[in-house]
Design a protein around this motif. Structure first.
Motif, PDB file in Angstrom:
ATOM      1  N   UNK A  91       0.740  -1.150  -0.033  1.00  0.00           N
ATOM      2  CA  UNK A  91      -0.037   0.005   0.032  1.00  0.00           C
ATOM      3  C   UNK A  91       0.835   1.215  -0.013  1.00  0.00           C
ATOM      4  N   UNK A  92       0.176   2.298  -0.166  1.00  0.00           N
ATOM      5  CA  UNK A  92       0.819   3.479  -0.291  1.00  0.00           C
ATOM      6  C   UNK A  92       1.594   3.895   1.001  1.00  0.00           C
ATOM      7  N   UNK A 128       5.454   4.290   1.137  1.00  0.00           N
ATOM      8  CA  UNK A 128       6.896   4.678   0.691  1.00  0.00           C
ATOM      9  C   UNK A 128       7.349   5.690  -0.231  1.00  0.00           C
ATOM     10  N   UNK A 129       8.229   6.608   0.443  1.00  0.00           N
ATOM     11  CA  UNK A 129       8.751   7.591  -0.385  1.00  0.00           C
ATOM     12  C   UNK A 129      10.014   7.708  -0.141  1.00  0.00           C
ATOM     13  N   UNK A 185       5.959  -9.853  -5.092  1.00  0.00           N
ATOM     14  CA  UNK A 185       6.558  -8.967  -6.068  1.00  0.00           C
ATOM     15  C   UNK A 185       5.635  -7.820  -6.536  1.00  0.00           C
ATOM     16  N   UNK A 186       4.488  -8.284  -6.898  1.00  0.00           N
ATOM     17  CA  UNK A 186       3.189  -7.382  -7.135  1.00  0.00           C
ATOM     18  C   UNK A 186       2.008  -8.090  -7.022  1.00  0.00           C
ATOM     19  N   UNK A 242      -5.063  -3.538 -12.708  1.00  0.00           N
ATOM     20  CA  UNK A 242      -3.797  -2.906 -12.608  1.00  0.00           C
ATOM     21  C   UNK A 242      -2.748  -3.953 -11.827  1.00  0.00           C
ATOM     22  N   UNK A 243      -1.656  -3.600 -12.200  1.00  0.00           N
ATOM     23  CA  UNK A 243      -0.675  -4.353 -11.373  1.00  0.00           C
ATOM     24  C   UNK A 243       0.049  -3.407 -10.597  1.00  0.00           C
ATOM     25  N   UNK A 244      -0.038  -3.626  -9.094  1.00  0.00           N
ATOM     26  CA  UNK A 244       0.391  -2.571  -8.315  1.00  0.00           C
ATOM     27  C   UNK A 244       1.759  -3.482  -7.503  1.00  0.00           C
ATOM     28  N   UNK A 245       2.641  -2.454  -6.997  1.00  0.00           N
ATOM     29  CA  UNK A 245       3.916  -2.841  -6.232  1.00  0.00           C
ATOM     30  C   UNK A 245       3.359  -4.026  -5.142  1.00  0.00           C
ATOM     31  N   UNK A 257       6.876  -7.197  -1.606  1.00  0.00           N
ATOM     32  CA  UNK A 257       8.382  -7.700  -1.660  1.00  0.00           C
ATOM     33  C   UNK A 257       9.055  -6.633  -2.773  1.00  0.00           C
ATOM     34  N   UNK A 258       8.271  -6.089  -3.510  1.00  0.00           N
ATOM     35  CA  UNK A 258       8.919  -4.604  -4.240  1.00  0.00           C
ATOM     36  C   UNK A 258       9.080  -3.438  -3.240  1.00  0.00           C
ATOM     37  N   UNK A 259       8.116  -3.398  -2.320  1.00  0.00           N
ATOM     38  CA  UNK A 259       8.507  -2.025  -1.574  1.00  0.00           C
ATOM     39  C   UNK A 259       9.428  -2.287  -0.454  1.00  0.00           C
TER      40      UNK A 259
END
Lengths: 269, 269
Positions: free
Chosen positions: A120-121, A123-124, A148-149, A159-162, A165-167
């Motif tokens: 989820x949102x 990360x920045x 991963x996604x 949609x493919x969201x992160x 594992x990506x975050x």
């Protein structure tokens, strides 16, 4: 007599629903297995258990007890509380993750003992830099889930969201450390679900839609497992080399019910 | 007669300065080698060449021609312009990266042919999700530089910030694809610096502070290389196993001058 499960572990997204769309046969399957205690297990830490129960009910499924919902966020919070009661954390993820963690620990961006990264949102550049600082000062990096996604439906469009594992990857690369991972295919989520059921792995079945997380993880802890091809992994896709095959590999939940009835795994009621 | 370089490639951060602090002997070294054409090469894409030249001058070093500054951002922009003139890009990184890319291409979040990820602020859940979408639609993932982390001085305090390698990692994990990487130790930045000099690798020396990027990369394209231990890699640290050793391994630029004068690499003027 053959195998008769005493409990079920059920993945949700790709098994019972897709985003806000109920999958066919989900209600029938839940009714036909209503006599079996079950835990809804999900790698998605975005919703709280109450929100998941609400979502299932909103889709027209029988209302579930939130205590029967085990998200990777809840499992992470419980694991941290066991590791260090009253833990201090810095979370990078959705609001639901922050709230679930705050039920067991205290958010503390200055002195966190754990940096928890989830889907989820959240990360920045600033949260990433802050997390790197904390880890360099001794905090442990924890990932709610290694996907991963993730597939999502946003404004009616696929949609493919992160994924988790990506975050968590930028934290791992920047620090050179690997995160402790809670969700499937790691064992912890499964083990906690079995604790909730009070049953052994040999007595239960995991139903999921992803070979890499649901099936590989379930097999690793000794669970039997059923793959439904209504999610990420579609009918006709060939089984990934090196992954243990599931005990049942079926197009959908209806086929699973028919197989289980035929083979006496489940008594037809 | 032994080797006499005809040109120099100079890394900056950790060699000439640390953040806003000039390193000892940097001015002396630049003066003693002023007769040699040189290119300042940096994996850091945050500043534009003009900003880098300004920074060097502000530190009290001789003013450099911005055309002699090759950042990974500039190298990326030039490479993309060669690959596809008038390219459309979606950039995730600092303002300087956006500006350098916009000199050769057009920012287009809807139809980008390249997703360019570089150091500095810019990454968040939305840019990550947008980048994943574009890559799934055929855009090529490009990373300005592979550094896992970078040292910085923020408010007088040493910080470890995420490097280009950390910032591109979530895109790679989510898509399962590897980025095309421009910066050191990949060859492209070195090759473009040699083009600028109009010299062959065998005629030049690279001076840097990082075994993994500066030295490993220079050796790969056939450059001689000198390591100064004034940056990330400190005096006393043992050489990383598997990395090619530098031709000169010295504590600082003064030692390098003395060695070069002694061995006739450089004529004392």
């Amino acid at each position: 007599m053959g195998f008769r499960p005493r409990g079920l572990l059920l993945d949700m997204d790709g098994v019972l629903y897709h985003g806000s769309r109920l999958l066919p046969h989900a209600r029938r399957f839940l009714e036909a297995t209503a006599h079996l205690p079950r835990v809804f297990v999900t790698n998605n830490p975005i919703r709280t258990p109450v929100e998941v129960a609400d979502h299932l009910a909103a889709l027209g499924l029988p209302r579930s007890d939130p205590a029967d919902v085990l998200t990777s966020g809840v499992a992470t919070a419980r694991w941290l509380a066991r590791e260090r009661p009253g833990f201090r954390f810095f979370a990078v993820g959705a609001d639901g993750l922050h709230r679930v963690l705050a039920e067991h620990g205290t958010e503390d961006a200055e002195n966190a003992e754990f940096v928890v990264v989830g889907e989820g949102p959240g990360l920045d550049y600033d949260t990433l830099s802050r997390g790197i600082d904390l880890i360099r000062n001794g905090a442990t990096l924890v990932s709610t889930n290694p996907d991963p996604s993730v597939d999502a439906v946003v404004a009616g469009r696929h949609r493919v969201l992160p994924g988790g594992g990506a975050l968590v990857a930028p934290f791992e690369v920047a620090t050179g450390l690997r995160a402790t991972t809670i969700g499937k295919p790691e064992p912890l989520l499964f083990v906690m679900a079995l604790e909730r059921l009070g049953l052994s792995a040999a007595e239960c079945v995991m139903v999921g839609d992803r070979p890499d997380t649901d099936i590989a993880g379930a097999a690793r802890v000794g669970l039997r497992c059923a793959l439904v091809r209504t999610g990420r992994f579609l009918p006709g896709a060939s089984w990934p080399a090196g992954e243990p095959p599931p005990d049942w590999d079926v197009p959908d939940l209806r086929s699973l019910l028919l197989r289980w009835w035929r083979d006496g795994v489940l008594e037809q009621r």
